[in-house]
Design a protein around this motif. Structure first.
Motif, short mmCIF file in Angstrom:
data_model
loop_
_atom_site.label_atom_id
_atom_site.label_comp_id
_atom_site.label_asym_id
_atom_site.label_seq_id
_atom_site.Cartn_x
_atom_site.Cartn_y
_atom_site.Cartn_z
N HIS A 6 0.88 -1.17 0.00
CA HIS A 6 0.00 0.00 0.00
C HIS A 6 0.92 1.22 0.00
O HIS A 6 1.31 1.70 1.08
CB HIS A 6 -0.92 -0.01 1.21
N PRO A 7 1.32 1.73 -1.18
CA PRO A 7 2.33 2.78 -1.25
C PRO A 7 1.88 4.06 -0.54
O PRO A 7 0.69 4.36 -0.48
CB PRO A 7 2.49 3.02 -2.75
N PRO A 8 2.84 4.82 -0.01
CA PRO A 8 2.49 6.12 0.59
C PRO A 8 1.87 7.03 -0.46
O PRO A 8 2.15 6.92 -1.65
CB PRO A 8 3.84 6.66 1.07
N GLU A 9 1.03 7.94 0.00
CA GLU A 9 0.40 8.89 -0.92
C GLU A 9 1.45 9.83 -1.51
O GLU A 9 2.32 10.32 -0.79
CB GLU A 9 -0.66 9.71 -0.18
N GLY A 10 1.36 10.08 -2.80
CA GLY A 10 2.29 11.00 -3.45
C GLY A 10 3.64 10.40 -3.73
O GLY A 10 4.56 11.11 -4.09
#
Length: 210
Positions: free
Chosen positions: A206-210
């Motif tokens: 779940h990649p970090p936002e941005g």
């Protein structure tokens, strides 16, 4: 027989059940608290930014780096054991094997004995990842980078969790892994390993936002 000062190095007791949430510390992890708190086991790292807020309120295992300046800062903080994430953790993971005293001079870098002694009065398990795991980590990353790789705490702990995880278990959910930070870690190689683990169904990123 291990002494009270030298805790045993083992991975017995690391979480193998499902669902498993592994929560890194990258900025922009986002509001994932409800998903994290729904997991049976929640593994966090070091100062655990976002704990108690956007990344949730549960922690079953807290991984604490046991070498270098960060550990020295914790040992100097007389309120360290009062930190919410430390109080709530049910067990601790120390990612680096304990250096023999003769190899920890003249400038100490290994604080395993000291951090274990600080944590021991809490009466919770302390797991020290063994040298064999580090050998496995080096071999995996060396195939994806040049030189001798220095694995990050996040990589070492995730590898340990997946190695003991049943093949039929649902993928572990990894939040907050940005693969950036201290330049001494082989971030591109670690990102490639995580991508391969995701492709094989062992982990879900779940990649970090941005």
């Amino acid at each position: 027989m291990p002494s009270a000062v030298d805790p045993p190095a083992d991975t017995v007791g690391l979480p193998t059940g499902s669902p498993l949430a592994i929560v890194g510390n990258a900025p922009g992890t986002g509001h994932v608290g409800s998903a994290v708190d729904a997991a049976a086991c929640v593994v966090r790292f070091n100062n655990a930014p976002g704990f108690g807020g956007p990344t949730g309120r549960r922690v079953t295992h807290l991984a604490l780096v046991n070498r270098g300046g960060q550990t020295r800062e914790w040992l100097a903080d007389r309120h360290f054991l009062e930190r919410p994430v430390v109080r709530e953790a049910q067990a601790f993971i120390l990612p680096y094997p304990m250096l023999p005293l003769a190899q920890n001079v003249p400038e100490p870098i290994c604080w395993t004995r000291e951090i274990a002694s600080l944590l021991r009065p809490l009466g919770r398990p302390i797991h020290i990842l063994p040298q064999a795991l580090h050998g496995r980590a080096h071999a995996l990353l060396a195939a994806r980078t040049q030189g001798s790789p220095n694995p990050s705490t996040g990589f070492l702990v995730t590898l340990a969790l997946l190695l003991d995880r049943p093949a039929q278990a649902r993928p572990a959910d990894a939040y907050g892994f940005g693969f950036a930070g201290w330049p001494g870690h082989p971030w591109a190689a670690e990102r490639a390993w995580f991508a391969a683990a995701e492709a094989s169904g062992r982990i879900r990123l779940h990649p970090p936002e941005g």
